[in-house]
Design a protein around this motif. Sequence first.
Motif, PDB file in Angstrom:
ATOM      1  N   HIS A 140       0.865  -1.196   0.000  1.00  0.00           N
ATOM      2  CA  HIS A 140       0.000   0.000   0.000  1.00  0.00           C
ATOM      3  C   HIS A 140       0.896   1.238   0.000  1.00  0.00           C
ATOM      4  CE1 HIS A 140      -3.422  -2.611   0.714  1.00  0.00           C
ATOM      5  NE2 HIS A 140      -2.731  -3.196   1.674  1.00  0.00           N
ATOM      6  N   THR A 141       1.092   1.798  -1.189  1.00  0.00           N
ATOM      7  CA  THR A 141       2.131   2.821  -1.391  1.00  0.00           C
ATOM      8  C   THR A 141       1.794   4.156  -0.727  1.00  0.00           C
ATOM      9  OG1 THR A 141       2.584   1.724  -3.477  1.00  0.00           O
ATOM     10  CG2 THR A 141       3.527   3.924  -3.192  1.00  0.00           C
ATOM     11  N   PHE A 142       2.725   4.657   0.049  1.00  0.00           N
ATOM     12  CA  PHE A 142       2.617   5.946   0.767  1.00  0.00           C
ATOM     13  C   PHE A 142       1.383   6.004   1.664  1.00  0.00           C
ATOM     14  CE2 PHE A 142       4.623   7.628  -3.407  1.00  0.00           C
ATOM     15  CZ  PHE A 142       5.878   7.195  -3.001  1.00  0.00           C
ATOM     16  N   GLY A 143       0.826   4.846   2.012  1.00  0.00           N
ATOM     17  CA  GLY A 143      -0.356   4.786   2.875  1.00  0.00           C
ATOM     18  C   GLY A 143      -1.652   4.639   2.121  1.00  0.00           C
ATOM     19  N   SER A 144      -1.630   4.812   0.791  1.00  0.00           N
ATOM     20  CA  SER A 144      -2.857   4.724  -0.016  1.00  0.00           C
ATOM     21  C   SER A 144      -3.171   3.271  -0.353  1.00  0.00           C
ATOM     22  CB  SER A 144      -2.628   5.489  -1.327  1.00  0.00           C
ATOM     23  OG  SER A 144      -3.600   6.459  -1.492  1.00  0.00           O
ATOM     24  N   PRO A 145      -4.340   2.779   0.055  1.00  0.00           N
ATOM     25  CA  PRO A 145      -4.629   1.357  -0.197  1.00  0.00           C
ATOM     26  C   PRO A 145      -4.691   1.009  -1.684  1.00  0.00           C
ATOM     27  CG  PRO A 145      -6.119   2.251   1.458  1.00  0.00           C
ATOM     28  CD  PRO A 145      -5.390   3.418   0.868  1.00  0.00           C
ATOM     29  N   MET A 281      -2.396  15.167  -8.043  1.00  0.00           N
ATOM     30  CA  MET A 281      -1.866  14.528  -6.819  1.00  0.00           C
ATOM     31  C   MET A 281      -2.326  13.085  -6.765  1.00  0.00           C
ATOM     32  SD  MET A 281      -2.030  16.936  -3.502  1.00  0.00           S
ATOM     33  CE  MET A 281      -1.039  15.886  -2.455  1.00  0.00           C
ATOM     34  N   VAL A 282      -1.564  12.245  -6.083  1.00  0.00           N
ATOM     35  CA  VAL A 282      -2.005  10.858  -5.878  1.00  0.00           C
ATOM     36  C   VAL A 282      -3.125  10.906  -4.830  1.00  0.00           C
ATOM     37  CG1 VAL A 282      -1.330   8.571  -5.081  1.00  0.00           C
ATOM     38  CG2 VAL A 282       0.286   9.950  -6.414  1.00  0.00           C
ATOM     39  N   LYS A 283      -4.315  10.378  -5.216  1.00  0.00           N
ATOM     40  CA  LYS A 283      -5.471  10.430  -4.308  1.00  0.00           C
ATOM     41  C   LYS A 283      -5.950   9.015  -4.002  1.00  0.00           C
ATOM     42  CE  LYS A 283      -7.445  14.415  -6.564  1.00  0.00           C
ATOM     43  NZ  LYS A 283      -7.101  13.966  -7.899  1.00  0.00           N
ATOM     44  N   PRO A 284      -6.552   8.791  -2.816  1.00  0.00           N
ATOM     45  CA  PRO A 284      -7.046   7.449  -2.510  1.00  0.00           C
ATOM     46  C   PRO A 284      -8.296   7.124  -3.314  1.00  0.00           C
ATOM     47  CG  PRO A 284      -7.638   8.979  -0.767  1.00  0.00           C
ATOM     48  CD  PRO A 284      -6.788   9.747  -1.725  1.00  0.00           C
ATOM     49  N   LEU A 285      -8.581   5.838  -3.502  1.00  0.00           N
ATOM     50  CA  LEU A 285      -9.811   5.405  -4.153  1.00  0.00           C
ATOM     51  C   LEU A 285     -10.989   5.867  -3.297  1.00  0.00           C
ATOM     52  CD1 LEU A 285      -8.785   1.702  -4.911  1.00  0.00           C
ATOM     53  CD2 LEU A 285      -8.930   3.593  -6.561  1.00  0.00           C
ATOM     54  N   GLY A 286     -12.142   6.067  -3.935  1.00  0.00           N
ATOM     55  CA  GLY A 286     -13.330   6.573  -3.228  1.00  0.00           C
ATOM     56  C   GLY A 286     -13.695   5.753  -2.009  1.00  0.00           C
ATOM     57  N   THR A 290      -7.130   6.921   3.541  1.00  0.00           N
ATOM     58  CA  THR A 290      -5.682   6.817   3.630  1.00  0.00           C
ATOM     59  C   THR A 290      -5.188   7.552   4.874  1.00  0.00           C
ATOM     60  OG1 THR A 290      -3.615   7.555   2.619  1.00  0.00           O
ATOM     61  CG2 THR A 290      -5.561   8.764   1.983  1.00  0.00           C
ATOM     62  N   ASN A 291      -4.028   7.121   5.378  1.00  0.00           N
ATOM     63  CA  ASN A 291      -3.426   7.841   6.510  1.00  0.00           C
ATOM     64  C   ASN A 291      -2.681   9.090   6.033  1.00  0.00           C
ATOM     65  OD1 ASN A 291      -1.087   6.853   5.330  1.00  0.00           O
ATOM     66  ND2 ASN A 291      -0.494   5.547   7.035  1.00  0.00           N
ATOM     67  N   ASN A 292      -2.648   9.284   4.699  1.00  0.00           N
ATOM     68  CA  ASN A 292      -1.942  10.443   4.123  1.00  0.00           C
ATOM     69  C   ASN A 292      -0.513  10.549   4.638  1.00  0.00           C
ATOM     70  OD1 ASN A 292      -3.721  11.830   2.257  1.00  0.00           O
ATOM     71  ND2 ASN A 292      -5.054  12.170   4.014  1.00  0.00           N
TER      72      ASN A 292
END
Length: 372
Positions: A140-145, A281-286, A290-292
């Motif tokens: 899970h890259t940079f905290g983003s699932p 920006m890299v954003k989390p899926l809907g 994410t812990n950002n």
Amino acid sequence: MHRPLFGGNEKSYLAECIDSNFVSSAGEQVCEFERLVASYTGARNAIAVVNGTNALQVALILAGVDHGDEVITQSLTFVATCNAISYVGADPVFIDVDKDTLGMSPVFLRNFLETHAVRKGGVALNKSSGKRIKACLPMHTFGSPCRIQEISDVCVEWDIPLVEDAAESLGSFYGNRHTGTFGLLGTISFNGNKIITTGGGGMVLTDNDQLAKRAKHLTTTAKIPHKYEFSHDEVGFNYRLPSLNAALGCAQMEQLTRIIQIKNQIAARYRSFFETIGVEMVKPLGECRTNNWLNAIVLKGKKERNEFLQYTNEMNVMTRPIWRLMSELEMFRDCQKDGLENSRWLEERVVNIPSSVPDVLEDLSNDSGCTA
Ligand SMILES: Cc1ncc(COP(=O)(O)O)c(C=O)c1O
């Protein structure tokens, strides 16, 4: 990129630890830290170890990975993911990532298996190498699932144990489930640069009580419990987290929710700024939270990325490119891989920007201004 934040009971818990004389692994703090992480993540069991890399190594052993096996993973990851695969004598096989999550693509995973694998005697075999595919290890890259539910579904279809590298994603959820709890095992890192830290530390997560028992046994030199006899029933590891680190972890866990709230505000502020100047920006899926942990932007191309890196670093603003692809590193160059188009595209464009919680825990949401 992210510096640690010590605003709570760290000093008093460390002092308690020293006063109790239990500074090594046999202390109440280690069990308490495990309870806190298990309860927060919803995992049935959490086993504390000395770092996230060793957590991965142990998780792979428990998943049944052995010398001469293969483990499917992503090429766009930190080197520790692949090092752990090498520690157990297996080879990584690199599958492309999704452009939006930066994590393993379930579509490419399925394509790879359908093209290159067969099922034989309950095990997936790689048709080209003849080796057993004994685990799948997404990150899970940079905290983003990543799309972990879909990856899990493919692994179930193919009877491939799923181990999640959730080193960077404590506090990140896919739906209502915490990352690191979708597979047979998951792992977390508490290195100094992570969302919370124990100085150095890691955790193995599993809902399987037998595996949890074995994880604790293996990481405490495989010692057979006895009041005074010393005996060991296999070659184990001295990987149990010391109490000093666990004491720090207990204090940090108390602050995790607050840290994530502030990280959310930092990310929202970056998002509104970069939107106004047309930078993605890299954003989390809907469906994810994410812990950002680390904010990342996607620049137009390699030239723009290099200019941005040079300019910001000259201005003493620390920015850095995403990792080089693991499949390009000397030690993993000969490993099997799919096309990796998305990984290559991202490698040339993604840059991390400063993501630390400010010294003063001010409420950033009250700050309407947004300056470059
Ligand atoms: C994706 C990933 N996997 C594994 C690790 C290894 O964790 P540690 O540094 O605690 O060994 C890290 C971080 O350092 C990481 O970012």
